[in-house]
Design a protein around this motif. Structure first.
Motif, short mmCIF file in Angstrom:
data_model
loop_
_atom_site.label_atom_id
_atom_site.label_comp_id
_atom_site.label_asym_id
_atom_site.label_seq_id
_atom_site.Cartn_x
_atom_site.Cartn_y
_atom_site.Cartn_z
N VAL A 287 0.82 -1.21 0.00
CA VAL A 287 0.00 0.00 0.00
C VAL A 287 0.86 1.26 0.00
O VAL A 287 0.34 2.35 -0.26
CB VAL A 287 -0.98 0.04 1.20
N ARG A 288 2.15 1.13 0.26
CA ARG A 288 3.03 2.29 0.30
C ARG A 288 3.84 2.48 -0.99
O ARG A 288 4.68 3.37 -1.05
CB ARG A 288 3.97 2.19 1.52
N LEU A 289 3.60 1.65 -2.00
CA LEU A 289 4.29 1.85 -3.27
C LEU A 289 3.65 3.01 -4.02
O LEU A 289 2.42 3.09 -4.13
CB LEU A 289 4.21 0.59 -4.14
N ASP A 290 4.47 3.89 -4.55
CA ASP A 290 3.96 5.07 -5.26
C ASP A 290 3.98 4.89 -6.77
O ASP A 290 3.62 5.82 -7.50
CB ASP A 290 4.79 6.30 -4.87
N VAL A 291 4.46 3.74 -7.24
CA VAL A 291 4.46 3.44 -8.67
C VAL A 291 3.79 2.09 -8.87
O VAL A 291 3.42 1.41 -7.90
CB VAL A 291 5.89 3.40 -9.24
N TYR A 292 3.64 1.69 -10.13
CA TYR A 292 2.92 0.46 -10.40
C TYR A 292 3.65 -0.78 -9.90
O TYR A 292 3.05 -1.67 -9.33
CB TYR A 292 2.64 0.33 -11.90
N ARG A 293 4.97 -0.87 -10.16
CA ARG A 293 5.67 -2.09 -9.79
C ARG A 293 7.17 -1.89 -9.97
O ARG A 293 7.60 -1.00 -10.70
CB ARG A 293 5.21 -3.27 -10.64
N PRO A 294 7.97 -2.73 -9.31
CA PRO A 294 9.42 -2.74 -9.60
C PRO A 294 9.69 -3.55 -10.86
O PRO A 294 8.90 -4.40 -11.26
CB PRO A 294 10.00 -3.43 -8.36
N TYR A 295 10.85 -3.28 -11.48
CA TYR A 295 11.28 -3.99 -12.69
C TYR A 295 12.69 -4.52 -12.48
O TYR A 295 13.47 -3.96 -11.71
CB TYR A 295 11.26 -3.07 -13.91
N ALA A 296 13.02 -5.56 -13.23
CA ALA A 296 14.36 -6.13 -13.14
C ALA A 296 15.42 -5.11 -13.56
O ALA A 296 16.55 -5.14 -13.06
CB ALA A 296 14.45 -7.38 -14.02
N SER A 297 15.06 -4.20 -14.47
CA SER A 297 16.03 -3.24 -14.99
C SER A 297 16.10 -1.95 -14.17
O SER A 297 16.85 -1.05 -14.51
CB SER A 297 15.66 -2.88 -16.43
N VAL A 298 15.33 -1.87 -13.10
CA VAL A 298 15.30 -0.67 -12.25
C VAL A 298 15.59 -1.08 -10.82
O VAL A 298 15.10 -2.12 -10.35
CB VAL A 298 13.94 0.04 -12.33
N ASP A 299 16.40 -0.32 -10.13
CA ASP A 299 16.74 -0.61 -8.74
C ASP A 299 15.47 -0.71 -7.91
O ASP A 299 14.77 0.29 -7.72
CB ASP A 299 17.66 0.49 -8.20
N ALA A 300 15.16 -1.90 -7.42
CA ALA A 300 13.92 -2.10 -6.67
C ALA A 300 13.89 -1.29 -5.38
O ALA A 300 12.81 -0.98 -4.86
CB ALA A 300 13.73 -3.58 -6.35
N ALA A 301 15.06 -0.92 -4.86
CA ALA A 301 15.10 -0.13 -3.63
C ALA A 301 14.52 1.26 -3.83
O ALA A 301 14.10 1.90 -2.87
CB ALA A 301 16.55 -0.02 -3.13
N SER A 302 14.48 1.72 -5.08
CA SER A 302 13.87 3.02 -5.35
C SER A 302 12.35 2.93 -5.40
O SER A 302 11.66 3.94 -5.43
CB SER A 302 14.39 3.57 -6.68
N VAL A 303 11.83 1.70 -5.43
CA VAL A 303 10.39 1.48 -5.46
C VAL A 303 9.90 1.04 -4.08
O VAL A 303 8.98 1.63 -3.52
CB VAL A 303 10.04 0.42 -6.52
N VAL A 304 10.52 0.00 -3.54
CA VAL A 304 10.20 -0.48 -2.19
C VAL A 304 11.21 0.17 -1.25
O VAL A 304 12.23 -0.42 -0.89
CB VAL A 304 10.26 -2.01 -2.12
N THR A 305 10.94 1.39 -0.87
CA THR A 305 11.92 2.22 -0.19
C THR A 305 12.03 1.89 1.30
O THR A 305 11.15 1.26 1.89
CB THR A 305 11.54 3.70 -0.34
N GLU A 306 13.10 2.38 1.90
CA GLU A 306 13.26 2.24 3.34
C GLU A 306 12.18 3.03 4.06
O GLU A 306 11.71 2.62 5.13
CB GLU A 306 14.65 2.73 3.76
N GLU A 307 11.77 4.15 3.48
CA GLU A 307 10.68 4.93 4.09
C GLU A 307 9.40 4.11 4.13
O GLU A 307 8.67 4.11 5.13
CB GLU A 307 10.46 6.21 3.28
N ALA A 308 9.11 3.37 3.03
CA ALA A 308 7.93 2.51 3.02
C ALA A 308 8.06 1.40 4.05
O ALA A 308 7.10 1.07 4.75
CB ALA A 308 7.74 1.92 1.63
N ALA A 309 9.25 0.84 4.17
CA ALA A 309 9.47 -0.23 5.15
C ALA A 309 9.29 0.28 6.57
O ALA A 309 8.71 -0.41 7.42
CB ALA A 309 10.87 -0.81 4.97
N ASP A 310 9.76 1.49 6.82
CA ASP A 310 9.62 2.07 8.17
C ASP A 310 8.15 2.24 8.52
O ASP A 310 7.72 1.94 9.65
CB ASP A 310 10.35 3.40 8.23
N GLY A 311 7.35 2.71 7.55
CA GLY A 311 5.92 2.84 7.80
C GLY A 311 5.27 1.49 8.01
O GLY A 311 4.38 1.35 8.85
N ALA A 312 5.71 0.47 7.26
CA ALA A 312 5.14 -0.86 7.40
C ALA A 312 5.45 -1.46 8.77
O ALA A 312 4.61 -2.16 9.36
CB ALA A 312 5.67 -1.77 6.29
#
Length: 782
Positions: free
Chosen positions: A384-409
């Protein structure tokens, strides 16, 4: 007319046609001379492969190996292509790699799988979890529990029938009593309500009638793309639009395979980018289908200060029914929780099972001893804290599933030690525990669930709950901050020209919530928020028959944007609105009293006497709506990228959400100023494509004077100038252009629509916009 074959690699402009049985290939061919005269280079066809009989859209494909017979079959498509070629046009076709129709009696591949089970040669086609539900595929087709519907299940030879449904019987089972017969099949017909929690095949979002296809499998790719590739390599089709790549297991790999298979043909993907999100640079595509362009064009005609005031008026009018205060991001978050626990509950269950199996069998001790409920909570709170549609293999997933999102979770867990499940899930998503098959499956399921969640929670829920400005609730939009300042618009265009110069751009589509011209009218409300609020106070003073204030606000904006229209069109759009919002009724839990109240309100309110007052208010603002309509059209047709015109939008085109926007259109009618501007821009693109293509340039132009902010202007390759009026109501209220001037690049410049008008040096804005609120200039040789 020309007999020359157009360059198939890159269109200069495309025109989208919605094919259906009532508008087949032959009807499209009849429209070709007119469409060629507009100046487009390619027809853009909705899906052409075999679909469910009667389908109005073609996305419910049943046989990717055949061209749809209801449209005229392969020969009909080939004849359309030949007709288009004779008029100098090519074809771009929409393809659907993510899913097929869950209709066994029409889908031969699915029929075979349901008959023969996981050993079927086509079992690898479909994304089915055979380990769940006792090895049977759940088919949510019954109108009630099995005990109530059993008498309606009939054996007919080697077929099981239920009303108009038909299913294959496993060999040797036809003579069994019904309970044993059902147990013996590779599928299990169940009450449709079980789809929410029990389904064991991947769907398109939450639509159980569409089953996911495993196109990442090379064999499946070849089987499902063979006909389209044959048409491409045979010169029938020139380019592709790829529907919903975010649903695929591996979008990166799929697009690489498609690029190689097509020989690098012009291909755009229906990728919805969040605000500020870039398209993965490694994707071998021309770009997106253009929702990012739509968001920027709409935004530049939206008054930022006025939107802020309009939002305040909305909160005051609709409170406390504004989804707890009318905050966009909070609305999205609440919608996401609702979607994951309701519409996508079965997807969450499958993802949780995948994570649990991985943790239980992983060699890493850090993954062990993770309770399924904790993993589920961690997954939900991260998703629920992702701000984009999804992570991709060609994009750093940490920029999608961020530490800020993890902290909120983590804060969702009462016991800190249990919050370690968040770190486990995040590390698995980021690939920190390796790339074994189980790890890849988990990352794939997480990404696919994220994609479905984003679409359902934002586009199909929050857009209908957060309605201060309906024109902002468009696919790819940012309703919480819809305005785009000119400098930001110019920066966006410069990036597009640099990185994706032949990407697609759109203003209206088959998926748009409202057509561009309806949105153009609504933008004007950000220039007069007080007048709008006063009008609503007047028309809804008594409160009689108003189901709720939030709906009333949306209903009045719908009537304002659409203008005079049949009550039935407004009725259908608002019924869809309240069901998608899910606050008082929904598609699956309908509340007849509320829906009847909505219908009564439409009859008496928006389309009755109060509706006429709204229509009168709209009429008083017509010059400013016209400025937005023409301005958006010209900017779209001359900005970087390849413009796609939706059918009928060369004229002023007012449509609401589908199916309203898929109604047949009449070609060849007089489209007034909008058609004239469209023809002029398209003719220029066709005549001088080098000014707008891959080697072109984009240069912002800045007006000077007291009303400079109301002029948006840019040059293309130093040879063409686009200038349009923005926020024209504010301009009129401040007294007009005064001595505002637009400095032109050196040389003589002629009006493309009126060659007798020439300019040099600085031109007064009042003179430039004498005839129309827009101008298209071309450099004249000295």
């Amino acid at each position: 007319m020309t007999s020359e074959r157009p360059d198939p690699t890159v269109p200069t402009a495309t025109y989208r046609l919605q094919l259906q049985p009532a508008f087949p290939f032959a009807a499209a061919a009849e429209a070709v001379p007119y469409l060629a005269s507009l100046g487009v280079s390619h027809l853009h066809l909705s899906p052409v492969l075999e679909a469910v009989p009667g389908s109005q859209h073609g996305y419910d494909v049943v046989d990717p190996g055949r061209v749809r017979e209801e449209l005229g079959g392969e020969e009909g498509l080939r004849e359309l292509s030949r007709t288009a070629r004779r008029h100098g046009l090519g074809l771009v076709v929409d393809i659907v790699p993510n899913h097929m129709a869950m209709s066994p009696r029409h889908n031969a591949a699915l029929w075979e799988v349901l008959r023969d089970g996981p050993s079927s040669r086509r079992a690898r086609w479909f994304d089915i979890d055979w380990e769940a539900q006792g090895g049977q595929v759940l088919l949510p087709v019954l109108g009630g529990p099995l005990g109530e519907e059993a008498d309606r299940l009939k054996v007919d030879g080697d077929v099981l029938r239920y009303y108009d449904h038909a299913f294959p019987l496993r060999e040797g089972t036809a003579g069994l009593p019904l309970p044993q017969l059902l147990d013996a099949q590779w599928y299990r017909p169940v009450w449709w309500r079980l789809a929410r929690t029990e389904l064991n095949y991947r769907r398109f979002f939450s639509i159980s009638e569409l089953i996911g296809v495993r196109v990442e499998d090379p064999e499946v790719f070849e089987a499902t793309h063979g006909k389209i590739l044959e048409l491409l390599h045979g010169g029938v089709v020139d380019g592709l639009r790829v529907d919903h790549p975010d649903g695929l297991a591996d979008p990166d790999g799929y697009l690489r395979r498609l690029h190689e298979a097509t020989g690098g043909r012009w291909t755009v993907v229906e990728k919805i980018l969040a605000d500020g999100e870039p398209l993965p640079s490694s994707w071998p595509v021309a770009g997106t289908t253009g929702y990012d362009a739509l968001r920027h064009v709409d935004g530049v005609f939206t008054d930022p200060a006025g939107f802020g005031e309009l939002l305040g008026r909305y909160r005051a009018f609709a409170a406390p029914q504004t989804d707890r205060g009318g905050d966009w991001h909070a609305t999205v978050r609440r919608a996401a929780y609702k979607v994951l626990t309701h519409e996508l509950a079965t997807e969450m269950d499958r993802l949780t099972r995948t994570a649990s199996r991985l943790c239980a069998t992983a060699p890493e001790t850090a993954l062990r001893d993770r309770a399924p409920w904790a993993l589920r909570t961690a997954l939900l709170e991260l998703l629920v804290r992702l701000d984009v549609y999804r992570p991709y293999a060609s994009v750093d997933a940490a920029s999608v599933v961020t530490e800020e999102a993890a902290d909120g979770a983590r804060r969702a867990f009462a016991v800190p030690e249990e919050a370690g499940a968040v770190d486990v899930v995040r590390d698995l998503v980021l690939g920190r525990y390796g790339d074994g098959p189980a790890h890849v499956e988990f990352r794939t399921r997480f990404a696919q669930t994220a994609s479905a969640l984003r679409a359902k929670s934002v586009e199909d829920t929050a857009f209908y709950r957060y309605v201060p400005l309906l024109s902002a609730t468009e696919v790819g939009g940012e309703p919480g901050d819809p305005a785009v300042q000119p400098d930001r618009f110019h920066a966006y265009c410069a990036r597009v020209q640099r990185d994706w110069p032949v990407t697609g751009t759109v203003l209206s589509t088959h998926d748009a919530k409202r057509s561009a011209d309806v949105r153009a009218a609504l933008h004007v409300l950000t220039e007069c928020p007080q007048r709008w609020a006063d009008l609503l106070a007047e028309v809804s003073r008594t409160g009689d028959g108003v189901p709720d204030a939030q709906l009333a606000w949306a209903a009045w904006q719908t009537v304002f944007g659409l203008g005079p229209a049949d009550e039935e069109r407004v009725q259908a759009a608002l019924l869809k609105h309240v069901r998608e919002a899910g606050l008082f009724t929904s598609w699956t839990e309908q509340e007849p009293p509320y829906e009847e109240a909505v219908a009564g309100f439409v009859s008496a309110g928006p389309c009755g006497v109060p509706g006429r007052k709204v229509a009168e208010f709209r009429a008083s603002l017509e010059p400013h709506i016209r400025a937005n309509v023409l301005g958006a059209a010209l900017v779209h047709l001359t900005m970087p990228g390849v413009p796609d015109l939706y059918q009928g939008t060369e004229h002023e085109y007012r449509a609401l959400v589908d199916p309203d926007n898929r109604r047949p259109v009449r070609f060849g009618e007089d489209g007034g100023d909008k058609e004239a501007v469209t023809r002029a821009a398209l003719a220029l693109r066709a005549r001088r494509p080098e000014l707008f293509g891959e080697t072109a340039s984009y240069e912002p132009l800045t007006a000077e004077g007291p009303a400079a902010a109301h002029c948006l202007a840019f040059a293309r390759s130093g040879e063409v100038i686009t200038a349009v009026t923005r926020l024209s109501l504010r301009l009129a209220e401040s007294g007009g252009w005064h001595d505002t001037r637009l400095p032109l690049p050196p040389g003589r410049w002629a009006d493309v629509r009126d060659a007798g008008r020439e300019f040099r040096g600085e031109v007064a804005a009042a003179e430039l916009f004498t005839a129309l609120p827009v101008a298209l200039l071309e450099r004249v040789p000295e």
